[in-house]
Design an enzyme around this catalytic site. Structure first.
Site, PDB file in Angstrom:
ATOM      1  N   ASP A  44      -2.578 -21.605   8.473  1.00 51.09           N
ATOM      2  CA  ASP A  44      -2.088 -22.189   7.236  1.00 51.09           C
ATOM      3  C   ASP A  44      -2.410 -21.186   6.131  1.00 51.09           C
ATOM      4  O   ASP A  44      -3.562 -20.996   5.763  1.00 51.09           O
ATOM      5  CB  ASP A  44      -2.786 -23.527   6.989  1.00 51.09           C
ATOM      6  N   TRP A 100      -8.341 -29.110   3.891  1.00 48.29           N
ATOM      7  CA  TRP A 100      -7.021 -28.994   4.525  1.00 48.29           C
ATOM      8  C   TRP A 100      -7.154 -28.711   6.015  1.00 48.29           C
ATOM      9  O   TRP A 100      -6.359 -29.216   6.822  1.00 48.29           O
ATOM     10  CB  TRP A 100      -6.191 -27.934   3.817  1.00 48.29           C
ATOM     11  N   LYS A 126       1.868 -22.415  -4.408  1.00 51.35           N
ATOM     12  CA  LYS A 126       0.661 -21.731  -4.846  1.00 51.35           C
ATOM     13  C   LYS A 126       0.868 -20.246  -5.104  1.00 51.35           C
ATOM     14  O   LYS A 126       0.189 -19.660  -5.922  1.00 51.35           O
ATOM     15  CB  LYS A 126      -0.460 -21.937  -3.826  1.00 51.35           C
TER      16      LYS A 126
END
Length: 357
Positions: free
Chosen positions: A166, A99, A190
């Protein structure tokens, strides 16, 4: 018996969140209308948006001068929104996994990008240290938890430039000092809500400094000025997020979540280190508390499918590792009770007895 959900995302949610959201989908606030069909500008849903924002600020102790907004597009859209709004000349990125790499790729469309360090040559099995953040960068971007490779930054870094993080997969899992960050963003699927809503916590004074024109929908100011209501927000995921935040608050807030997450991770990693059938994949000091990655020991590599089937028989779901890594991944987010982790440990010990007898 309900399965133990170890999936990385969409992932386990508190039962309260599931039940209350289901009720609201059938009948929102006694209106006889579904949450899915009410006006997002009606007073009942505006109250939901207001409470969700207020709980974010309360539970994370967000200081004055920051805004909280709720958007669509997932964290992946933030990979371009961040540089669109902040990158004038140069940005710095710490590359710790898939990511982070994707975020860095998008930023290169807007200006110079400096990769300050990467653990890619070692398959992202550790968090790089001893790097230098360019003092002339517009911001420094990190991915705090790496769901695929199982590493995590567990401290709030000091940065000479605005720090952008993030936190898709570890937000609300540990106490953070929001004042050290310029932007914190993440997808909700999540640790917070079902997929469909993205949160952004942003220090207001960072905006309005780039010379490029920004499309209306990609300008953070648009959503701050309109209270996340410039366009129709993802109503159901926002409502679910509110229920999760209520659950967290009722159960001791972020400090209590962190204490339990430390305990869950400690007992599971202890079993991985003890059990001769399994082994960890990451540097011990950088192991994630959220996504515990492990594989079979070399002499038992042919037993991987057997263990997945063994676990499935015991209602342990979602343990297969990411396709790019293999092995196993136990995602033990806030909503995973310690009893669920113990069930996994019991299965690992039972499997050990079966294959070593």
């Amino acid at each position: 018996m309900k399965k133990r959900n170890f999936s990385a995302g969409p992932s386990i949610l508190p039962q309260q969140t599931i039940e209350e959201t289901a009720k609201a989908i059938l009948d929102f606030n006694g209106s006889t209308l579904s949450l899915m069909e009410v006006s997002h500008r009606g007073k009942d849903f505006i109250a939901v948006m207001d409470e969700t924002e207020a709980l974010f600020k309360e539970l994370l102790n967000i200081p004055e001068g920051y805004s909280v907004i709720f958007l669509g597009g997932g964290a992946s859209l933030q990979f371009c929104m961040v540089p669109f709004n902040l990158l004038e000349k140069k940005a710095a990125y710490l590359n710790t996994g898939t990511w982070a790499s994707k975020a860095m790729k998008e930023a290169k469309l807007f200006g110079e990008v400096v990769e300050v360090a990467t653990s890619k040559p070692d398959n992202f099995t550790y968090i790089p240290k001893d790097y230098v953040i360019p003092a002339d960068a517009d911001y420094f971007h990190i991915t705090t938890n790496n769901t695929i490779f199982g590493t995590e930054i567990l401290t709030d870094l000091d940065s000479p430039v605005p720090l952008v993080a993030d936190m898709s997969s570890d937000i609300f899992s540990r106490v953070i000092d929001v004042s050290k960050y310029g932007i914190i963003y993440g997808g909700a699927q999540k640790n917070l809500a079902p997929a469909g809503v993205t949160f952004v916590i942003i220090r207001n004074d960072l905006l309005g400094k780039v010379s490029r024109p920004i499309p209306t929908m990609l300008d953070y100011k648009t959503h701050i000025d309109n209270g996340s209501m410039f366009n129709t927000p993802p109503v159901v995921p926002v409502y679910a997020a509110m229920q999760t935040l209520r659950w967290m608050k009722a159960n001791g807030g972020v400090p209590a979540m962190e204490k339990l997450n430390i305990k869950k991770a400690e007992i599971l990693y202890a079993e991985i280190d003890r059990n001769p059938v399994f082994k960890g994949t990451c540097a011990v000091e950088d192991r994630s508390r959220m996504n515990v990655c492990f594989v079979m020991s070399d002499e038992y590599k042919d037993k991987e499918a057997d263990f997945l089937a063994f676990a499935k028989e015991r209602n342990l779901d979602g343990l297969k590792g990411h396709r790019s890594v293999g092995g196993f991944r136990a995602s033990i987010y806030n909503a995973m009770p310690i009893e669920g982790v113990q069930d996994l440990i019991d299965a690992m010990q039972a499997f050990e007895k079966e294959v070593t007898k």
